[in-house]
Design a protein around this motif. Structure first.
Motif, PDB file in Angstrom:
ATOM      1  N   PRO A  67     -43.574 -31.951 -27.778  1.00  0.00           N
ATOM      2  CA  PRO A  67     -43.526 -31.153 -28.403  1.00  0.00           C
ATOM      3  C   PRO A  67     -43.517 -30.011 -28.267  1.00  0.00           C
ATOM      4  O   PRO A  67     -43.107 -28.447 -28.415  1.00  0.00           O
ATOM      5  N   GLU A  68     -45.331 -29.921 -27.286  1.00  0.00           N
ATOM      6  CA  GLU A  68     -45.914 -29.008 -27.221  1.00  0.00           C
ATOM      7  C   GLU A  68     -44.978 -28.282 -25.963  1.00  0.00           C
ATOM      8  O   GLU A  68     -45.218 -26.846 -26.057  1.00  0.00           O
ATOM      9  N   LEU A  69     -43.566 -28.323 -25.097  1.00  0.00           N
ATOM     10  CA  LEU A  69     -43.434 -27.420 -24.266  1.00  0.00           C
ATOM     11  C   LEU A  69     -42.307 -27.017 -25.384  1.00  0.00           C
ATOM     12  O   LEU A  69     -42.400 -25.591 -24.183  1.00  0.00           O
ATOM     13  N   LYS A  70     -42.358 -26.645 -26.774  1.00  0.00           N
ATOM     14  CA  LYS A  70     -41.585 -26.010 -26.928  1.00  0.00           C
ATOM     15  C   LYS A  70     -42.190 -24.185 -27.410  1.00  0.00           C
ATOM     16  O   LYS A  70     -41.752 -23.303 -27.432  1.00  0.00           O
ATOM     17  N   LYS A  71     -43.476 -24.713 -26.921  1.00  0.00           N
ATOM     18  CA  LYS A  71     -44.367 -22.922 -26.686  1.00  0.00           C
ATOM     19  C   LYS A  71     -44.944 -22.978 -25.733  1.00  0.00           C
ATOM     20  O   LYS A  71     -45.879 -22.352 -25.829  1.00  0.00           O
ATOM     21  N   ILE A  72     -43.843 -23.159 -24.056  1.00  0.00           N
ATOM     22  CA  ILE A  72     -44.528 -22.671 -23.193  1.00  0.00           C
ATOM     23  C   ILE A  72     -43.915 -21.199 -22.875  1.00  0.00           C
ATOM     24  O   ILE A  72     -43.958 -20.835 -21.827  1.00  0.00           O
ATOM     25  N   ALA A  73     -42.784 -20.697 -23.340  1.00  0.00           N
ATOM     26  CA  ALA A  73     -42.047 -19.476 -23.862  1.00  0.00           C
ATOM     27  C   ALA A  73     -43.393 -18.232 -23.067  1.00  0.00           C
ATOM     28  O   ALA A  73     -43.239 -17.343 -21.816  1.00  0.00           O
ATOM     29  N   GLY A  74     -44.480 -18.252 -23.423  1.00  0.00           N
ATOM     30  CA  GLY A  74     -45.763 -16.948 -23.168  1.00  0.00           C
ATOM     31  C   GLY A  74     -45.719 -16.860 -21.774  1.00  0.00           C
ATOM     32  O   GLY A  74     -46.302 -16.805 -21.050  1.00  0.00           O
ATOM     33  N   GLN A  75     -45.919 -18.493 -20.902  1.00  0.00           N
ATOM     34  CA  GLN A  75     -45.971 -18.543 -19.729  1.00  0.00           C
ATOM     35  C   GLN A  75     -45.274 -18.488 -19.153  1.00  0.00           C
ATOM     36  O   GLN A  75     -45.921 -18.956 -17.485  1.00  0.00           O
ATOM     37  N   ILE A  76     -44.241 -18.055 -18.981  1.00  0.00           N
ATOM     38  CA  ILE A  76     -43.342 -18.211 -18.082  1.00  0.00           C
ATOM     39  C   ILE A  76     -42.407 -16.751 -18.161  1.00  0.00           C
ATOM     40  O   ILE A  76     -42.230 -15.953 -19.163  1.00  0.00           O
ATOM     41  N   HIS A  77     -42.196 -16.377 -17.126  1.00  0.00           N
ATOM     42  CA  HIS A  77     -41.954 -15.177 -16.756  1.00  0.00           C
ATOM     43  C   HIS A  77     -40.729 -15.228 -15.474  1.00  0.00           C
ATOM     44  O   HIS A  77     -40.666 -14.810 -14.263  1.00  0.00           O
ATOM     45  N   ALA A  78     -39.148 -15.595 -16.404  1.00  0.00           N
ATOM     46  CA  ALA A  78     -38.072 -15.351 -15.880  1.00  0.00           C
ATOM     47  C   ALA A  78     -37.564 -16.113 -16.951  1.00  0.00           C
ATOM     48  O   ALA A  78     -37.560 -16.541 -18.071  1.00  0.00           O
ATOM     49  N   GLU A  79     -35.856 -15.374 -16.371  1.00  0.00           N
ATOM     50  CA  GLU A  79     -35.029 -15.736 -17.671  1.00  0.00           C
ATOM     51  C   GLU A  79     -34.883 -17.688 -17.592  1.00  0.00           C
ATOM     52  O   GLU A  79     -34.865 -18.278 -18.708  1.00  0.00           O
ATOM     53  N   SER A  80     -34.918 -18.062 -16.581  1.00  0.00           N
ATOM     54  CA  SER A  80     -34.616 -19.187 -16.713  1.00  0.00           C
ATOM     55  C   SER A  80     -35.417 -20.173 -15.450  1.00  0.00           C
ATOM     56  O   SER A  80     -35.765 -19.386 -13.916  1.00  0.00           O
ATOM     57  N   VAL A  81     -36.215 -21.680 -15.204  1.00  0.00           N
ATOM     58  CA  VAL A  81     -36.938 -22.468 -14.296  1.00  0.00           C
ATOM     59  C   VAL A  81     -36.529 -23.736 -14.413  1.00  0.00           C
ATOM     60  O   VAL A  81     -36.560 -24.210 -15.641  1.00  0.00           O
ATOM     61  N   ILE A  82     -36.811 -24.377 -13.440  1.00  0.00           N
ATOM     62  CA  ILE A  82     -36.717 -25.903 -13.370  1.00  0.00           C
ATOM     63  C   ILE A  82     -38.123 -26.242 -12.715  1.00  0.00           C
ATOM     64  O   ILE A  82     -38.392 -25.156 -11.381  1.00  0.00           O
TER      65      ILE A  82
END
Ligand code: ATP
Length: 575
Positions: A282-297
Motif C-alpha cells: 500500500p505504501e506505493l500509493k504515496k510515491i507520486a511526490g517522488q516521481i518527476h514524470a507522467e509515467s514510468v516503469i
C-alpha cells in the motif's frame, strides 16, 4: 469453436507425456482457432481468464464448487464429497455425476464459457458467493461431461496441463511456419509483454509483423533481467569491461508501474514471477511526490528498512514480521523501502534499448529523495581492486554482495546474460558461494521426531530443458517452523502420479508422495559434487533449506547449465 471441441483437445494434451506431441496438438488447436478466440483459448489453457499479471482470481474453493456441482445435478452435497474423496479430484467427481445426467449434446462456445468464467472471477462483495455457485452450476448443467471435468478444474486453479509458456510459444511458431523458426522472435516479444493471449492474437491477425515492435507499456510487467555468475572480480572486469556496481539487496524484486491520470495516479507492482503484488504494498500509493514524470516503469528491490538506524532488515525477518501482521499493519511495523536501480520506460518511451549509463542519468533525474523510493547507490569502475573494495564494504554492511552491470549494456528482459553478474561472497573451498533454487519433486514420510509432520525428507530437482531432474534429498537443517510451512505446501501440491515434466527418477530416490512442480526452495550447501544417480548428474554436499521462495515459480529454478557453471567456478578455486 465449441467448448466441447476445446475439452477434447485438452483431454489429448492431458494424455500425452511427450512435449513434441503436445506442441503438435497445440499448433493444430491454434491453427483451427479464429482470430477472435485464440487469445481466450491461450488464457483458458493457462487456467486463467486474463494474463497472469492481472489480479483476477476466481476465489472458488472446494466447498463452493461442491455446492455448485450438487446444485447443477440436483444431488446431495454429501454424494459429491464422497466421490471427491474417492477420486481425489473434483473435476473427475463432477464428470462422473454429469455422465449419469447427460441430457443432450451442447454447443456452448469457448467465448461464452470464457465470459462466464470471467464474470465469476469478477464477482465480489455481499452475495457474490451465492452468485458464483449459481453461475457455475448453470455452466456445468449446460456442458458435456468431459467439458465439466475442465470447467471444474479451472476455477479451482487445478488445470495443470504440464506444459510451460515456452511450449505454447513453440506451438505458435508451428502455427505460422510449421517449424520452430519463429521461436526466438516470439520469445523476445513475450519477454517484453508476457501475455500469450495478446501475442497469439497479434500473430494470428498479422503474422510475425504483428509482434515486431512490442514495447514496454505501463500496466504490463516486463520479464525481469537476471544475473549470471562468474568466479571472481578479475573475470568480471575481463569479461565486462567498464561496470556499474550496486549493492545486492536481499529483498523482493519489485517492478513498479506508475502513471498520472486525470483523477490522480495509478500505481501497480509486479513480482519477478509476474504476479500482481499491488495489494501487498500500500505504501506505493504515496510515491507520486517522488516521481518527476507522467509515467514510468521502475525496477527495484523492496527491503525492510529501519528509519531510525537506517539499517536494512534482513529478508527473513521482514517476511516473518509481515506474516505476523496484516498487510496494513505490516507497513507500520516493517516499513519498506524500494531501492530503485533501473528505469525501463519514461513518459511512454521504451528505454530498454538505451545503455545503462543513460538510463542511470534518467533515473537520477526522475526520482527525488523521499521516504519510499531510494535510487540505489553505485560506483562505475573498470578496476579490479576498486570493485573488490566496494564488494567487501557491502558484505561488511550485512548486504548480500554486489550486482555488477555492463555500463553500456541494454536492459535484457528475461535473460541471464553476462550484462548483469551477481557477486556474493567470493568462492571458498567447502562453502558454496551461492544458493540454489530448486523445485520440490516429492517427499518421504517421516520417522522419529519428524513423524509429527509426516515428512522425513524431501526430494528436490533443477531444470533441464523443459523437464525437472533430481539433484538432492534434504532431511536435516530444517527448522520446525519451516517443516510446518513445508507440510502445508506439500499437502496442497501432492500428486497421485509422477508429474509429466519430471524426468525419470532413479529408484533409490523414488519419493513416497509426489509433489507437483509448484514449490520452490532455496538451498545452501557445502559443495557441488558429481553424481551418477541423480538426473542432474550433480548433487549437493550437506544441503540445507534456507527458505521457501514464494516469489519464484518452478520455471525459474536453477538450471543444470547453471550448476555446471557453479561447479566449474568451485573447482577453479580449489585448483
Ligand atoms: P538470489 O537467490 O541470489 O537472490 P536470484 O536467484 O533470486 O538471486 P539472480 O538473478 O541470481 O536471482 O539475482 C538477481 C536478483 O538480485 C534480482 O532478482 C533482485 O531481486 C536482486 N537484486 C538485489 N539488488 C539488486 C540490484 N542492485 N540490481 C539487480 N538486482 C538486484
Amino acid at each position: 469453436m465449441t467448448f466441447q471441441a476445446l475439452a477434447l483437445v485438452v483431454q489429448k494434451l492431458e494424455g500425452t507425456p511427450s512435449r513434441n506431441t503436445m506442441t503438435e496438438i497445440l499448433a493444430d488447436l491454434f491453427s483451427n482457432s479464429k482470430e477472435s478466440e485464440i487469445g481466450e483459448i491461450c488464457y483458458l489453457l493457462q487456467g486463467r481468464v486474463a494474463p497472469l499479471y492481472e489480479a483476477i482470481e476466481f476465489g472458488v474453493a472446494d466447498k463452493l464448487m461442491i455446492r455448485a456441482i450438487a446444485l447443477a445435478y440436483d444431488e446431495d452435497e454429501s454424494h459429491v464429497t464422497t466421490l471427491f474423496k474417492k477420486y481425489g479430484d473434483l473435476g473427475i467427481a463432477a464428470e462422473e455425476i454429469a455422465k449419469t445426467h447427460q441430457k443432450q449434446e451442447t454447443t456452448i462456445s469457448v467465448h461464452d464459457v470464457f465470459l462466464k468464467l470471467k464474470a465469476i472471477a469478477e464477482l465480489g462483495g455481499a452475495g457474490s458467493q451465492e452468485q458464483k455457485v449459481q453461475t457455475l452450476s448453470n455452466l456445468l448443467s449446460s456442458s458435456h461431461s468431459l467439458a465439466v471435468r475442465f470447467l471444474v478444474r479451472i476455477p479451482l486453479d487445478k488445470l495443470r496441463l504440464g506444459f510451460s509458456d515456452m511450449t505454447m510459444i513453440d506451438a505458435l511458431s508451428f502455427m505460422l511456419t510449421k517449424d520452430k523458426s519463429n521461436r526466438d522472435a516470439i520469445e523476445a516479444a513475450y519477454d517484453v509483454r508476457p501475455d500469450l493471449g495478446y501475442i497469439a492474437t497479434k500473430l494470428k491477425i498479422h503474422g510475425m509483423a504483428g509482434i515486431s515492435h512490442v514495447e514496454a507499456r505501463v500496466g504490463a510487467p516486463i520479464l525481469a533481467a537476471l544475473c549470471q555468475r562468474l568466479p571472481n572480480a578479475e573475470e568480471m572486469i575481463k569479461k565486462m569491461g567498464n561496470v556499474d556496481v550496486e549493492p545486492k539487496y536481499d529483498g523482493v524484486r519489485t517492478q513498479i508501474h506508475f502513471q498520472k491520470t486525470k483523477d490522480g495516479v495509478t500505481v501497480s507492482s509486479y513480482s519477478r514471477n509476474l504476479e500482481n503484488t499491488t495489494a501487498m504494498y500500500p505504501e506505493l500509493k504515496k510515491i507520486a511526490g517522488q516521481i518527476h514524470a507522467e509515467s514510468v516503469i521502475l525496477d527495484s528491490e523492496a527491503v525492510g528498512y529501519d528509519e531510525k538506524t537506517h539499517r536494512i532488515i534482513p529478508f527473513q525477518e521482514t517476511m516473518t514480521r509481515k506474516r505476523k501482521h496484516n498487510i496494513v499493519g505490516a507497513t507500520q511495523s516493517v516499513p519498506l523501502r524500494f531501492f530503485v536501480f533501473d528505469i525501463l520506460s519514461k513518459n511512454g518511451k521504451d528505454l530498454m534499448g538505451t545503455p545503462l549509463s543513460k538510463r542511470r542519468e534518467l533515473l537520477e533525474e526522475t526520482i527525488t529523495k523521499g521516504p519510499i523510493l531510494s535510487v540505489s547507490p553505485h560506483i562505475v569502475t573498470d578496476d579490479i581492486a576498486t570493485l573488490r573494495t566496494y564488494h567487501t564494504e557491502q558484505i561488511e554492511k550485512g548486504l548480500e554482495g554486489v550486482v555488477v552491470k555492463k555500463w553500456e549494456g541494454m536492459y535484457e528482459p528475461g535473460r541471464r546474460g553476462f550484462t548483469w553478474v551477481k557477486f556474493k561472497e567470493e568462492n571458498k573451498v567447502g562453502k558454496l558461494a551461492d544458493t540454489i533454487d530448486a523445485v520440490v519433486m516429492g517427499y518421504y514420510k517421516g520417522e522419529g521426531k519428524r513423524t509429527d509432520f509426516g515428512i522425513g525428507a524431501f526430494l528436490v530437482g533443477v531444470k533441464k530443458g523443459e523437464t525437472f531432474v533430481t539433484m538432492t534429498k534434504i532431511g536435516t537443517g530444517v527448522s520446525d517452523e519451516l517443516w510446518k510451512e513445508m507440510k502445508t505446501a506439500f499437502n496442497r501440491e501432492s500428486s497421485k502420479e509422477k508429474p509429466k515434466t519430471y524426468a525419470d527418477v532413479d529408484k533409490i530416490f523414488l519419493p513416497d508422495v509426489w509433489v507437483s512442480p509448484a514449490i520452490v526452495v532455496e538451498i545452501a550447501a557445502d559443495d557441488i559434487t558429481k553424481s551418477p544417480s541423480h538426473g542432474a548428474k550433480f548433487a549437493l554436499r550437506f544441503p540445507r533449506l534456507v527458505r521457501i521462495r514464494t516469489d519464484k515459480n518452478a520455471n525459474q529454478v536453477t538450471t543444470v547449465g547453471e550448476l555446471e557453471v557453479m561447479y566449474h567456478n568451485q573447482e577453479s578455486v580449489k585448483s
